[in-house]
Design a protein around this motif. Structure first.
Motif, PDB file in Angstrom:
ATOM      1  N   PRO A 136      85.208  83.624  -2.599  1.00  0.00           N
ATOM      2  CA  PRO A 136      84.484  82.748  -1.681  1.00  0.00           C
ATOM      3  C   PRO A 136      84.722  82.683  -0.123  1.00  0.00           C
ATOM      4  CG  PRO A 136      86.216  81.731  -3.033  1.00  0.00           C
ATOM      5  CD  PRO A 136      86.196  83.002  -3.536  1.00  0.00           C
ATOM      6  N   LYS A 143      82.165  77.899   1.567  1.00  0.00           N
ATOM      7  CA  LYS A 143      81.533  77.961   0.385  1.00  0.00           C
ATOM      8  C   LYS A 143      82.631  77.254  -0.775  1.00  0.00           C
ATOM      9  CE  LYS A 143      79.787  80.620  -3.413  1.00  0.00           C
ATOM     10  NZ  LYS A 143      79.322  82.111  -3.966  1.00  0.00           N
ATOM     11  N   TRP A 144      83.809  77.467  -0.493  1.00  0.00           N
ATOM     12  CA  TRP A 144      84.760  76.820  -1.113  1.00  0.00           C
ATOM     13  C   TRP A 144      84.903  75.146  -0.946  1.00  0.00           C
ATOM     14  CZ3 TRP A 144      89.836  74.663  -0.300  1.00  0.00           C
ATOM     15  CH2 TRP A 144      90.520  74.624  -1.437  1.00  0.00           C
ATOM     16  N   GLN A 182      94.191  79.592  -4.298  1.00  0.00           N
ATOM     17  CA  GLN A 182      93.160  79.794  -5.076  1.00  0.00           C
ATOM     18  C   GLN A 182      92.759  81.145  -4.970  1.00  0.00           C
ATOM     19  OE1 GLN A 182      93.584  77.201  -7.550  1.00  0.00           O
ATOM     20  NE2 GLN A 182      91.303  77.518  -7.743  1.00  0.00           N
ATOM     21  N   VAL A 228      85.770  78.295 -12.610  1.00  0.00           N
ATOM     22  CA  VAL A 228      86.180  78.382 -11.124  1.00  0.00           C
ATOM     23  C   VAL A 228      85.324  79.684 -10.346  1.00  0.00           C
ATOM     24  CG1 VAL A 228      87.931  78.709  -9.464  1.00  0.00           C
ATOM     25  CG2 VAL A 228      88.506  77.374 -11.479  1.00  0.00           C
ATOM     26  N   PHE A 269      93.058  76.436  -0.555  1.00  0.00           N
ATOM     27  CA  PHE A 269      92.083  77.706  -0.472  1.00  0.00           C
ATOM     28  C   PHE A 269      92.809  79.109  -0.725  1.00  0.00           C
ATOM     29  CE2 PHE A 269      89.968  80.948   2.174  1.00  0.00           C
ATOM     30  CZ  PHE A 269      88.656  81.020   1.288  1.00  0.00           C
ATOM     31  N   ARG A 298      82.058  78.444  -9.931  1.00  0.00           N
ATOM     32  CA  ARG A 298      81.575  77.354  -8.867  1.00  0.00           C
ATOM     33  C   ARG A 298      81.818  78.157  -7.665  1.00  0.00           C
ATOM     34  NH1 ARG A 298      84.863  72.009  -8.411  1.00  0.00           N
ATOM     35  NH2 ARG A 298      83.290  71.206  -9.778  1.00  0.00           N
ATOM     36  N   TYR A 299      82.752  79.166  -7.341  1.00  0.00           N
ATOM     37  CA  TYR A 299      83.183  79.606  -6.135  1.00  0.00           C
ATOM     38  C   TYR A 299      82.670  80.986  -6.076  1.00  0.00           C
ATOM     39  CZ  TYR A 299      85.802  75.308  -5.952  1.00  0.00           C
ATOM     40  OH  TYR A 299      86.252  74.158  -6.012  1.00  0.00           O
ATOM     41  N   THR A 336      82.329  71.112   7.252  1.00  0.00           N
ATOM     42  CA  THR A 336      83.634  71.285   6.338  1.00  0.00           C
ATOM     43  C   THR A 336      84.626  70.090   6.699  1.00  0.00           C
ATOM     44  OG1 THR A 336      84.420  73.252   7.648  1.00  0.00           O
ATOM     45  CG2 THR A 336      83.057  73.557   5.553  1.00  0.00           C
ATOM     46  N   ARG A 355      82.311  73.593   0.105  1.00  0.00           N
ATOM     47  CA  ARG A 355      81.023  72.811  -0.192  1.00  0.00           C
ATOM     48  C   ARG A 355      81.117  72.780  -1.585  1.00  0.00           C
ATOM     49  NH1 ARG A 355      76.933  73.250   3.738  1.00  0.00           N
ATOM     50  NH2 ARG A 355      77.865  73.760   5.612  1.00  0.00           N
ATOM     51  N   GLY A 356      81.851  73.662  -2.501  1.00  0.00           N
ATOM     52  CA  GLY A 356      81.868  73.636  -3.978  1.00  0.00           C
ATOM     53  C   GLY A 356      82.796  72.586  -4.513  1.00  0.00           C
TER      54      GLY A 356
END
Length: 160
Positions: A68, A72-73, A44, A60, A41, A63-64, A141, A75-76
């Motif tokens: 993020p 959220k990351w 990224q 990307v 995470f 999506r995020y 999560t 869950r994505g």
């Protein structure tokens, strides 16, 4: 033999270098999936801060988002293969000779060095600065990562 891509899957190495595969002692390191997800995470997140990456990977960003939250990351969908998939073949069996854990890397690396008869020390690259992984998670999560990396949890005996 030196491979530049340090994250190449074992089955691809076996395919690329069949002679060496038969002759050499092959080992890999795996990592706690919850800790690994937090580290990825942050990796990224740093990449998302660069305009070049956002232009190169609009998927990307879509999506995020550009910044993020960890929730959220996760869950994505974490875009990272399981460690198990990287050390196993198509038949689901582990194809390397030994597996160490990042959590005990010094000890495990020492054992592997003894096995092949060399003396070596590991350096530190890409040391992360984030805190303990557990503080990033909530119940949801935590379950998402457990499910996504179920093979790693089961095979390598990881727990949160």
């Amino acid at each position: 033999m030196c491979i530049r891509d340090s994250h190449i899957r074992a089955d691809k190495l076996r395919e690329m270098f069949p002679f060496y595969w038969q002759e050499y002692y092959k080992f890999a390191f795996v990592r706690n999936p919850w800790d690994r997800a937090v580290s990825f995470f942050h990796y990224q997140l740093a990449k998302l801060q660069t305009l070049e990456y956002r232009k190169m990977r609009p998927d990307v960003v879509a999506r995020y988002g550009e910044t993020p939250t960890f929730d959220k990351w996760v869950r994505g969908g974490v875009m990272l293969p399981s460690c198990f998939s990287c050390v196993s073949g198509n038949d689901g069996r582990i194809i390397v000779d030994a597996i160490g854990k990042v959590e005990s890397i010094e000890r495990d690396f020492g054992i592997m060095c003894e096995r092949i008869g060399i003396r070596a020390q590991l350096g530190r690259l890409n040391r992360s600065t984030h805190g303990r992984y557990k503080k990033y998670y909530n119940a949801w999560t935590r379950k998402i990562i457990a499910k996504q990396y179920e093979d790693d949890v089961d095979v390598f005996k990881y727990c949160f």
